[in-house]
Each structure stands twice: as C-alpha cells, then as structure tokens.
Design a protein around this motif. Structure first.
Motif, PDB file in Angstrom:
ATOM      1  N   ARG A   1     -21.299  -0.946  -6.756  1.00  0.00           N
ATOM      2  CA  ARG A   1     -21.372  -0.193  -7.409  1.00  0.00           C
ATOM      3  C   ARG A   1     -21.552  -0.077  -8.442  1.00  0.00           C
TER       4      ARG A   1
ATOM      5  N   ALA B   1     -26.344  14.024  -1.374  1.00  0.00           N
ATOM      6  CA  ALA B   1     -25.504  13.192  -0.746  1.00  0.00           C
ATOM      7  C   ALA B   1     -23.314  13.862  -0.451  1.00  0.00           C
TER       8      ALA B   1
ATOM      9  N   ILE C   1     -24.636   6.516  -5.589  1.00  0.00           N
ATOM     10  CA  ILE C   1     -24.176   7.305  -6.154  1.00  0.00           C
ATOM     11  C   ILE C   1     -25.287   8.226  -6.998  1.00  0.00           C
TER      12      ILE C   1
END
Length: 244
Positions: free
Chosen positions: A81, A97, A88
């Motif tokens: 992350r 996505a 993302i």
C-alpha cells in the motif's frame, strides 16, 4: 475482435504503467504476453499472488476489459500500500479498477487463501474458481510451495499456473541491489527457490502437464477433464512465437 484496437488498448496501459517500478516490475513486453494469454484463452477469473505496484494486474485487467468482463483477485502484503504509485492509483489511472479486487494481507497471501478455501469448501472437496493463477510474490520455498498446494485446489481443470522468477535467488538479488553479503552465506540464498517449487512440486504433480519455461517464467496446465479437451486454447509456445 478488432486486433488493431486490442493493440492500442494494451499500448495505452503500457504508457501508464511501463515506467513504474524499475527493473523488478513487469515490463511492457511481459505485460503484453500476459494480456494476450488472458485474452486469447478467455481467462475470466484470475488469481494473482504478489502484485507490488500492480503493473501485471493492469495488463491482465486490460484483457478482461477487451473480453467484456471478468475479475482478478490479487493479494500482496500490507506494505504494498505504501508503494508509489500503489496498485489502487494505477488501477484508477488506467480506468480498470472495476475488474480487480486487491487485498493487502497482514500476513502472507497463504492466509488469505485459507479463508478462500474455507468459503469454497463443499463437503470433502473444494469448488475451483480460477482459470489462471500467476505467482509472483514471496519467492521462497516455504511460502510459494504452500501457495501452489493451495492454489491448485482453486484452479479449474484446464487452467494454467504461471511462476515468475524461477531462476531468481536471494543472493543475486542482494548483489544486484548493491547490498553487501553477510559474512556467513546462508546456502538457501543461492538456491532458485521458485524454480525448485516448479521442478519438484509442479512438474512432478500427476495433475499437471504442458510444462514450458521461457526466460524466468515457468508455465503448467492443469489436466483437463474429457469434456474440456475439445475447448479451444492458445498454446503458450504459440504465444511466444507471435512475440518473437
């Protein structure tokens, strides 16, 4: 299917994700191979173990977009992350996505697979989910050996599994990154551990066939049932011929 349009879509993704991640990331050439494989074998359900920035994920998601649907379950550690950009952000930049469910695991992806196996449990068997499994994560015997055992239960007959970095070693990685080796070298660091998983677990498994090694990638197909033998597919060797 409009081949020219397909090429443009893949190039659009490569323009965004190609510069991301440096030498360790999926290259545009490798991304195109993944894209073509998923597209021409119509792999509607994909499991990816290890995504880093999400480069490979985006190429496969682009193929699903071309197919008009499908999904990718992709798992990495929570630390992913913090990558810049992270998966993302890349999925948002490519507009893909909706095809991807990224999981940031507190432990290894094997713990996430445990939960998935429990959900797919049907008495004493497991209901398989995936058409294609791409393993590019821990690069260790302990983690990826177990990952193969777990992913096998979730891979449909006739599905393919791909291992990245079958020649990679921890020692070579340290040398390439400029880190000085420790005084005492762990013998395990000189062993291509993913390669051992492929040679000793996958290639010796009675339910796998069609083994192919191309560069750092090792491919294998799970044996089909009689009903599935007539289904069309594009052989991996043929895929490489079209890219040579």
């Amino acid at each position: 299917m409009d081949w020219k349009q397909e090429i443009v879509l893949c190039r659009d993704v490569a323009a965004i994700v190609g510069p991301v991640g440096g030498r360790a990331a999926t290259t545009p050439a490798s991304g195109r191979l993944l894209y073509d494989f998923v597209l021409h074998n119509r792999c509607g359900r994909v499991l990816e173990l290890g995504f880093a920035h999400g480069n490979s994920t985006c190429y496969m998601a682009a193929a699903l977009d071309e197919l008009g649907g499908g999904s990718i379950l992709t798992i990495d550690r929570e630390a992913a992350r913090l990558r810049e950009p992270n998966i993302i952000e890349l999925l948002a930049a490519t507009g893909l996505a909706k095809y991807v469910e990224p999981i940031f695991a507190q432990s290894s992806y094997n713990w996430e697979l445990l939960g998935l196996l429990e959900r797919q449990r049907d008495g004493h068997t497991t209901r398989p989910l995936f058409d294609f499994v791409f393993v590019d994560g821990a690069h260790t015997w302990e983690t990826d050996g177990l990952a193969f055992v777990l992913a096998d239960k979730l891979l449909r007959p006739g599905g393919w599994i791909l291992f990245d970095d079958i020649h990679w070693t921890i020692a070579a990685s340290k040398a390439a990154s400029g880190r000085r080796p420790t005084t005492v070298i762990d013998p395990a660091e000189r062993v291509p551990q993913v390669g051992r998983v492929f040679a000793l677990l996958v290639m010796q498994h009675p339910n796998y066939e069609r083994f192919e090694v191309h560069g750092n990638w090792g491919w294998a197909r799970k044996r089909r049932t009689r009903q599935e033998e007539a289904l069309p597919e594009q052989a991996v060797s043929r895929l490489y011929e079209t890219h040579s």
